[in-house]
Design a protein around this motif. Sequence first.
Motif, PDB file in Angstrom:
ATOM      1  N   SER A  12       0.815  -1.216   0.000  1.00 36.11           N
ATOM      2  CA  SER A  12       0.000   0.000   0.000  1.00 36.11           C
ATOM      3  C   SER A  12       0.847   1.264   0.000  1.00 36.11           C
ATOM      4  O   SER A  12       0.323   2.372  -0.137  1.00 36.11           O
ATOM      5  CB  SER A  12      -0.924   0.010   1.222  1.00 36.11           C
ATOM      6  OG  SER A  12      -0.168  -0.038   2.425  1.00 36.11           O
ATOM      7  N   GLN A  13       2.167   1.136   0.147  1.00 34.57           N
ATOM      8  CA  GLN A  13       3.050   2.306   0.140  1.00 34.57           C
ATOM      9  C   GLN A  13       2.977   3.017  -1.203  1.00 34.57           C
ATOM     10  O   GLN A  13       2.874   2.385  -2.255  1.00 34.57           O
ATOM     11  CB  GLN A  13       4.492   1.848   0.418  1.00 34.57           C
ATOM     12  CG  GLN A  13       5.508   2.972   0.497  1.00 34.57           C
ATOM     13  CD  GLN A  13       6.895   2.453   0.839  1.00 34.57           C
ATOM     14  OE1 GLN A  13       7.037   1.438   1.506  1.00 34.57           O
ATOM     15  NE2 GLN A  13       7.920   3.151   0.389  1.00 34.57           N
ATOM     16  N   GLN A  14       3.019   4.318  -1.153  1.00 28.57           N
ATOM     17  CA  GLN A  14       2.921   5.106  -2.374  1.00 28.57           C
ATOM     18  C   GLN A  14       4.008   4.708  -3.369  1.00 28.57           C
ATOM     19  O   GLN A  14       5.179   4.603  -3.028  1.00 28.57           O
ATOM     20  CB  GLN A  14       3.048   6.590  -2.056  1.00 28.57           C
ATOM     21  CG  GLN A  14       2.841   7.506  -3.252  1.00 28.57           C
ATOM     22  CD  GLN A  14       2.862   8.968  -2.862  1.00 28.57           C
ATOM     23  OE1 GLN A  14       3.069   9.306  -1.704  1.00 28.57           O
ATOM     24  NE2 GLN A  14       2.649   9.847  -3.825  1.00 28.57           N
ATOM     25  N   GLY A  15       3.614   4.485  -4.609  1.00 23.94           N
ATOM     26  CA  GLY A  15       4.561   4.166  -5.661  1.00 23.94           C
ATOM     27  C   GLY A  15       4.786   2.697  -5.899  1.00 23.94           C
ATOM     28  O   GLY A  15       5.443   2.308  -6.881  1.00 23.94           O
ATOM     29  N   CYS A  16       4.269   1.834  -5.005  1.00 24.91           N
ATOM     30  CA  CYS A  16       4.458   0.392  -5.182  1.00 24.91           C
ATOM     31  C   CYS A  16       3.561  -0.118  -6.310  1.00 24.91           C
ATOM     32  O   CYS A  16       2.331  -0.089  -6.211  1.00 24.91           O
ATOM     33  CB  CYS A  16       4.127  -0.354  -3.888  1.00 24.91           C
ATOM     34  SG  CYS A  16       5.428  -0.310  -2.658  1.00 24.91           S
ATOM     35  N   VAL A  17       4.196  -0.554  -7.371  1.00 28.21           N
ATOM     36  CA  VAL A  17       3.496  -1.101  -8.528  1.00 28.21           C
ATOM     37  C   VAL A  17       4.285  -2.323  -9.003  1.00 28.21           C
ATOM     38  O   VAL A  17       5.432  -2.528  -8.597  1.00 28.21           O
ATOM     39  CB  VAL A  17       3.391  -0.067  -9.672  1.00 28.21           C
ATOM     40  CG1 VAL A  17       2.532   1.115  -9.256  1.00 28.21           C
ATOM     41  CG2 VAL A  17       4.776   0.408 -10.110  1.00 28.21           C
ATOM     42  N   PRO A  18       3.687  -3.156  -9.854  1.00 27.86           N
ATOM     43  CA  PRO A  18       4.440  -4.292 -10.384  1.00 27.86           C
ATOM     44  C   PRO A  18       5.716  -3.821 -11.091  1.00 27.86           C
ATOM     45  O   PRO A  18       5.742  -2.751 -11.713  1.00 27.86           O
ATOM     46  CB  PRO A  18       3.464  -4.939 -11.365  1.00 27.86           C
ATOM     47  CG  PRO A  18       2.112  -4.566 -10.837  1.00 27.86           C
ATOM     48  CD  PRO A  18       2.280  -3.182 -10.293  1.00 27.86           C
ATOM     49  N   THR A  76      17.800   3.190  -7.184  1.00 29.27           N
ATOM     50  CA  THR A  76      17.319   4.563  -7.379  1.00 29.27           C
ATOM     51  C   THR A  76      15.966   4.599  -8.099  1.00 29.27           C
ATOM     52  O   THR A  76      15.496   5.675  -8.469  1.00 29.27           O
ATOM     53  CB  THR A  76      18.329   5.389  -8.190  1.00 29.27           C
ATOM     54  OG1 THR A  76      18.534   4.770  -9.471  1.00 29.27           O
ATOM     55  CG2 THR A  76      19.662   5.467  -7.462  1.00 29.27           C
ATOM     56  N   ALA A  77      15.339   3.439  -8.267  1.00 26.84           N
ATOM     57  CA  ALA A  77      14.054   3.385  -8.967  1.00 26.84           C
ATOM     58  C   ALA A  77      12.961   4.063  -8.156  1.00 26.84           C
ATOM     59  O   ALA A  77      12.983   4.031  -6.923  1.00 26.84           O
ATOM     60  CB  ALA A  77      13.668   1.930  -9.244  1.00 26.84           C
ATOM     61  N   PRO A  78      11.986   4.705  -8.803  1.00 25.19           N
ATOM     62  CA  PRO A  78      10.886   5.329  -8.056  1.00 25.19           C
ATOM     63  C   PRO A  78       9.950   4.308  -7.408  1.00 25.19           C
ATOM     64  O   PRO A  78       9.248   4.640  -6.448  1.00 25.19           O
ATOM     65  CB  PRO A  78      10.160   6.146  -9.140  1.00 25.19           C
ATOM     66  CG  PRO A  78      10.541   5.501 -10.431  1.00 25.19           C
ATOM     67  CD  PRO A  78      11.920   4.966 -10.250  1.00 25.19           C
ATOM     68  N   ASN A  79       9.939   3.089  -7.922  1.00 24.51           N
ATOM     69  CA  ASN A  79       9.077   2.026  -7.413  1.00 24.51           C
ATOM     70  C   ASN A  79       9.751   1.361  -6.206  1.00 24.51           C
ATOM     71  O   ASN A  79      10.813   0.750  -6.341  1.00 24.51           O
ATOM     72  CB  ASN A  79       8.833   1.001  -8.519  1.00 24.51           C
ATOM     73  CG  ASN A  79       7.971  -0.164  -8.076  1.00 24.51           C
ATOM     74  OD1 ASN A  79       7.527  -0.243  -6.937  1.00 24.51           O
ATOM     75  ND2 ASN A  79       7.743  -1.097  -8.991  1.00 24.51           N
ATOM     76  N   PRO A  80       9.182   1.444  -4.988  1.00 23.19           N
ATOM     77  CA  PRO A  80       9.813   0.856  -3.811  1.00 23.19           C
ATOM     78  C   PRO A  80      10.072  -0.645  -3.936  1.00 23.19           C
ATOM     79  O   PRO A  80      11.050  -1.156  -3.371  1.00 23.19           O
ATOM     80  CB  PRO A  80       8.824   1.153  -2.678  1.00 23.19           C
ATOM     81  CG  PRO A  80       8.097   2.381  -3.131  1.00 23.19           C
ATOM     82  CD  PRO A  80       7.974   2.214  -4.623  1.00 23.19           C
ATOM     83  N   ILE A  81       9.220  -1.360  -4.655  1.00 24.37           N
ATOM     84  CA  ILE A  81       9.432  -2.803  -4.811  1.00 24.37           C
ATOM     85  C   ILE A  81      10.666  -3.061  -5.671  1.00 24.37           C
ATOM     86  O   ILE A  81      11.490  -3.941  -5.367  1.00 24.37           O
ATOM     87  CB  ILE A  81       8.177  -3.478  -5.408  1.00 24.37           C
ATOM     88  CG1 ILE A  81       6.993  -3.314  -4.444  1.00 24.37           C
ATOM     89  CG2 ILE A  81       8.436  -4.962  -5.674  1.00 24.37           C
ATOM     90  CD1 ILE A  81       5.691  -3.879  -4.959  1.00 24.37           C
ATOM     91  N   ALA A  82      10.821  -2.294  -6.729  1.00 25.93           N
ATOM     92  CA  ALA A  82      12.017  -2.421  -7.561  1.00 25.93           C
ATOM     93  C   ALA A  82      13.262  -2.050  -6.766  1.00 25.93           C
ATOM     94  O   ALA A  82      14.316  -2.692  -6.891  1.00 25.93           O
ATOM     95  CB  ALA A  82      11.893  -1.547  -8.804  1.00 25.93           C
ATOM     96  N   ARG A  83      13.150  -1.022  -5.926  1.00 27.90           N
ATOM     97  CA  ARG A  83      14.292  -0.637  -5.088  1.00 27.90           C
ATOM     98  C   ARG A  83      14.700  -1.778  -4.165  1.00 27.90           C
ATOM     99  O   ARG A  83      15.896  -1.992  -3.915  1.00 27.90           O
ATOM    100  CB  ARG A  83      13.970   0.614  -4.262  1.00 27.90           C
ATOM    101  CG  ARG A  83      13.963   1.895  -5.052  1.00 27.90           C
ATOM    102  CD  ARG A  83      14.212   3.108  -4.157  1.00 27.90           C
ATOM    103  NE  ARG A  83      13.252   3.239  -3.076  1.00 27.90           N
ATOM    104  CZ  ARG A  83      12.084   3.867  -3.174  1.00 27.90           C
ATOM    105  NH1 ARG A  83      11.723   4.407  -4.326  1.00 27.90           N
ATOM    106  NH2 ARG A  83      11.284   3.961  -2.134  1.00 27.90           N
ATOM    107  N   ALA A  84      13.726  -2.500  -3.634  1.00 28.14           N
ATOM    108  CA  ALA A  84      14.035  -3.628  -2.754  1.00 28.14           C
ATOM    109  C   ALA A  84      14.879  -4.666  -3.488  1.00 28.14           C
ATOM    110  O   ALA A  84      15.833  -5.210  -2.924  1.00 28.14           O
ATOM    111  CB  ALA A  84      12.745  -4.257  -2.225  1.00 28.14           C
TER     112      ALA A  84
END
Length: 237
Positions: A46-52, A72-80
């Motif tokens: 649910s965090q802002q910016g989390c998308v596939p 440095t990706a804007p998507n937190p999941i990609a950053r993980a």
Amino acid sequence: MKQQELVASLIPEHAPEPATRIAVGVNWTLVDSATGTGLVHTPVKSQQGCVPIAEAGSLRGRPLRDLMDLTTAPNPIARAVGFAALNAYWNRHDITGDIVNGLELVEDRGHKTVIIGRFPNLDEKLPGAAVIERNPGPDDFPEDAAATLIPQAEFLVITASTLSNGSLAGLLALRRDAFTVLVGPGTPLCSTLFDYGIGALAGFRVDAPEKAEQAIMESGAEKAIRPSGTRISLVRG
């Protein structure tokens, strides 16, 4: 010091090892390679910016260094995934250190012991410590208390998730002379972090990647991951 500068200093120039497995679970994200395995907390969906992740299905097999660009990706999941790749580089299968729980490296000095993040069994190990939480419980302090509590701290424990969520540099900027420990399976065992005032790195070496992946994909929390590896702590000389 800016967070992006801190992160950039941890990324090696070359890391050609390909990722042999990538798993994004409910609680943890894993990137594995022939030389090491990295873990990072999975951000809440649910965090802002989390998308596939747009590149999903093509990440496995890429060099770890390429995956680190996702930090440095804007998507937190990609950053993980990017930070898990970074940890896969540093937390090698052959790394050694002190086999201790990071909380054992600090003393209970009441509110002069400050903990960022509520760790399991914290009330038993450091019952007098001041705990700062993003979502504070009844006995916790909110995030904005950091500006008051951290400068007065003698011991400071910071959860490793602050590296991937972007808040580590700001927290370190508040410390004065506190002995500081970065704690958690997501801690990169990289001595460069000592240059920023951190006194000890209390991380995790994955010894059985398949076992760790299974626990992660079955929505396991940290307790479920522990049997797959060994606590490793590096202390600044």
